[in-house]
Each structure stands twice: as C-alpha cells, then as structure tokens.
Design a protein around this motif. Structure first.
Motif, PDB file in Angstrom:
ATOM      1  N   ALA A  39      -0.163   3.445  -8.467  1.00 24.68           N
ATOM      2  CA  ALA A  39       0.347   2.341  -8.923  1.00 24.68           C
ATOM      3  C   ALA A  39       0.950   2.289 -10.519  1.00 24.68           C
ATOM      4  N   ALA A  40       1.427   3.145 -11.053  1.00 23.79           N
ATOM      5  CA  ALA A  40       1.160   3.469 -12.224  1.00 23.79           C
ATOM      6  C   ALA A  40       2.442   2.689 -12.834  1.00 23.79           C
ATOM      7  N   ASP A  41       2.519   2.259 -13.687  1.00 17.98           N
ATOM      8  CA  ASP A  41       3.963   1.626 -14.857  1.00 17.98           C
ATOM      9  C   ASP A  41       4.619   2.275 -15.460  1.00 17.98           C
ATOM     10  N   THR A  42       5.352   3.301 -15.538  1.00 14.54           N
ATOM     11  CA  THR A  42       5.060   3.661 -16.984  1.00 14.54           C
ATOM     12  C   THR A  42       6.598   3.132 -17.469  1.00 14.54           C
ATOM     13  N   SER A  43       6.960   2.355 -16.971  1.00 15.43           N
ATOM     14  CA  SER A  43       8.502   1.417 -17.590  1.00 15.43           C
ATOM     15  C   SER A  43       9.059   0.946 -18.890  1.00 15.43           C
ATOM     16  N   LEU A  50      -4.023   8.108  -1.758  1.00 13.24           N
ATOM     17  CA  LEU A  50      -3.628   6.721  -1.391  1.00 13.24           C
ATOM     18  C   LEU A  50      -4.469   5.314  -2.358  1.00 13.24           C
ATOM     19  N   CYS A  51      -3.184   4.932  -2.590  1.00 14.11           N
ATOM     20  CA  CYS A  51      -3.448   3.287  -3.571  1.00 14.11           C
ATOM     21  C   CYS A  51      -3.073   2.400  -2.877  1.00 14.11           C
ATOM     22  N   ALA A  52      -4.302   1.621  -3.063  1.00 16.21           N
ATOM     23  CA  ALA A  52      -3.820   0.101  -2.849  1.00 16.21           C
ATOM     24  C   ALA A  52      -3.312  -1.111  -3.598  1.00 16.21           C
ATOM     25  N   GLU A  53      -2.266  -1.506  -3.465  1.00 13.49           N
ATOM     26  CA  GLU A  53      -1.904  -2.385  -4.323  1.00 13.49           C
ATOM     27  C   GLU A  53      -2.385  -3.939  -4.384  1.00 13.49           C
ATOM     28  N   ARG A  54      -2.081  -4.705  -5.948  1.00 22.45           N
ATOM     29  CA  ARG A  54      -2.539  -6.249  -5.446  1.00 22.45           C
ATOM     30  C   ARG A  54      -1.268  -6.594  -4.714  1.00 22.45           C
ATOM     31  N   GLY A  55      -1.962  -7.497  -4.236  1.00 21.50           N
ATOM     32  CA  GLY A  55      -1.524  -8.219  -1.876  1.00 21.50           C
ATOM     33  C   GLY A  55      -1.680  -7.957  -1.207  1.00 21.50           C
ATOM     34  N   ASP A  56      -1.780  -6.601  -1.165  1.00 21.64           N
ATOM     35  CA  ASP A  56      -2.118  -5.283   0.271  1.00 21.64           C
ATOM     36  C   ASP A  56      -3.494  -6.142   1.064  1.00 21.64           C
ATOM     37  N   MET A  88       1.204  -0.885  -0.186  1.00 23.08           N
ATOM     38  CA  MET A  88      -0.249  -0.078  -0.076  1.00 23.08           C
ATOM     39  C   MET A  88       1.110   1.125   0.148  1.00 23.08           C
ATOM     40  N   GLN A  89       0.414   1.875  -0.176  1.00 20.31           N
ATOM     41  CA  GLN A  89       1.296   3.639  -0.925  1.00 20.31           C
ATOM     42  C   GLN A  89      -0.022   4.462  -0.402  1.00 20.31           C
ATOM     43  N   ALA A  90       1.171   5.937  -0.223  1.00 15.14           N
ATOM     44  CA  ALA A  90       0.505   6.766   0.261  1.00 15.14           C
ATOM     45  C   ALA A  90       1.504   8.046  -0.823  1.00 15.14           C
ATOM     46  N   LEU A  91       1.227   9.554  -1.514  1.00 18.38           N
ATOM     47  CA  LEU A  91       1.899  10.397  -1.241  1.00 18.38           C
ATOM     48  C   LEU A  91       1.080  11.567  -0.010  1.00 18.38           C
ATOM     49  N   ILE A  92       2.163  11.834   0.570  1.00 18.77           N
ATOM     50  CA  ILE A  92       1.242  12.858   1.852  1.00 18.77           C
ATOM     51  C   ILE A  92       1.847  14.154   1.798  1.00 18.77           C
ATOM     52  N   THR A 146      -1.609  -2.361 -13.972  1.00 18.13           N
ATOM     53  CA  THR A 146      -1.702  -3.684 -12.928  1.00 18.13           C
ATOM     54  C   THR A 146      -1.276  -3.656 -11.991  1.00 18.13           C
ATOM     55  N   ARG A 147      -0.352  -3.290 -11.410  1.00 18.37           N
ATOM     56  CA  ARG A 147      -0.237  -3.783  -9.741  1.00 18.37           C
ATOM     57  C   ARG A 147      -1.449  -3.318  -8.671  1.00 18.37           C
ATOM     58  N   ALA A 148      -2.411  -1.802  -9.395  1.00 15.00           N
ATOM     59  CA  ALA A 148      -3.180  -1.461  -8.144  1.00 15.00           C
ATOM     60  C   ALA A 148      -4.219  -2.787  -8.080  1.00 15.00           C
ATOM     61  N   ALA A 149      -4.686  -2.589  -7.010  1.00 14.94           N
ATOM     62  CA  ALA A 149      -5.810  -3.563  -6.699  1.00 14.94           C
ATOM     63  C   ALA A 149      -7.018  -3.800  -7.445  1.00 14.94           C
ATOM     64  N   PRO A 150      -7.785  -4.429  -7.411  1.00 10.91           N
ATOM     65  CA  PRO A 150      -9.079  -4.546  -8.479  1.00 10.91           C
ATOM     66  C   PRO A 150      -9.842  -3.449  -7.850  1.00 10.91           C
TER      67      PRO A 150
END
Length: 149
Positions: free
Chosen positions: A82-86, A31-37, A1-5, A94-98
């Motif tokens: 959860a953005a992947d720009t690579s 706030l962003c929930a990611e897969r597996g959180d 789980m990640q956040a930008l504060i 795809t890293r974001a939780a459903p």
C-alpha cells in the motif's frame, strides 16, 4: 485489497529462523488489505487468483490455473504493497488497513483459501519474515480488487 502473485517452483517463509510455511510448485501471494476493504474484496481476490490461468499446459501455453494444477498457495501479509511514494522519498502507508482490520481480513482470506484449496501455507501476520522463493518463469502479476464507491 491487493496482492502480488508470483508463480514459484518453491517458496518458504521463516520467522526467527524457523520455517513456518513452505510450498512446492504453486503461487506465493503477498497480500495487502487497504482502508475500505472488506470480506467481499478478499473473496473476489481469492476467486480470481485460484482461477488465474498462469501455469503451462502440455503445449507450453499459460492455460492452467492453480486449481487445475493442485499446486501450493503460500499467503504472506505485506502491508507495504500500500506504499505511496508520490510525496517524497519516504513511503507513506496510510492506504493500508489499520493493523486489527488488516489481520482480520488476512485471516478471513486464509480461512477461505483453506476451504477452497487443498494446499495452503502462511506467513505470520505482523512478524518480521524472511521469504525465500524460486520464481518460475519468472511470472509476477499484480492483482487489485477495489471496493465499490
């Protein structure tokens, strides 16, 4: 789980032109929930941000937490963290939780925040929101809690 504060002097979130969340001095949390959180990651992230010493004390040093100051907490869901720009110019999320899992974890985080802190406002999960803020400092800090394994 990640956040930008973001430490703010004030922050407001609107949906369809109406204000649904507002705080004075405090923290805006994207706030962003990611897969597996799970709830454990949400709880750890909340505990960390409530105690993060990023407010100035009488000497002007970052030495006080949100709990010390009693400031507001505005929690806004933002799966785009959860953005992947690579892989090119279009971000992959795809890293974001459903959505259902993301909503559940967002609502858990907010409920825990309200139980632990007196001033909590929110955005609306999944809505098109306009967030207005006055960043104080500016102070912007990324936080991430990774599930074990």
């Amino acid at each position: 789980m990640q956040a930008l504060i973001q430490r703010v002097a004030e922050a407001t979130v609107r949906v369809e032109g109406r204000v649904i969340g507002v705080i004075g001095p405090g923290l805006l949390v994207l706030l962003c929930a990611e897969r597996g959180d799970g709830e454990a990651q949400a709880d750890q992230l909340l505990a960390k941000l409530l105690k993060l010493r990023i407010f100035s004390d009488a000497a002007g040093k970052m030495n006080l937490s949100l709990q010390d100051t009693g400031g507001g907490l505005l929690v806004v869901s933002q799966f785009t963290l959860a953005a992947d720009t690579s892989g090119g110019n279009r971000p992959s999320f795809t890293r974001a939780a459903p959505p259902d899992e993301g909503r559940r974890l967002y609502e858990h985080f907010v409920a825990q925040a309200r139980a632990a802190h007196p001033v909590v406002a929110t955005g609306e999960f999944g809505a098109d929101m306009q967030v207005h803020l006055v960043n104080d400092g500016p102070v912007t800090i990324p936080l991430r809690i990774v599930p074990p394994g």
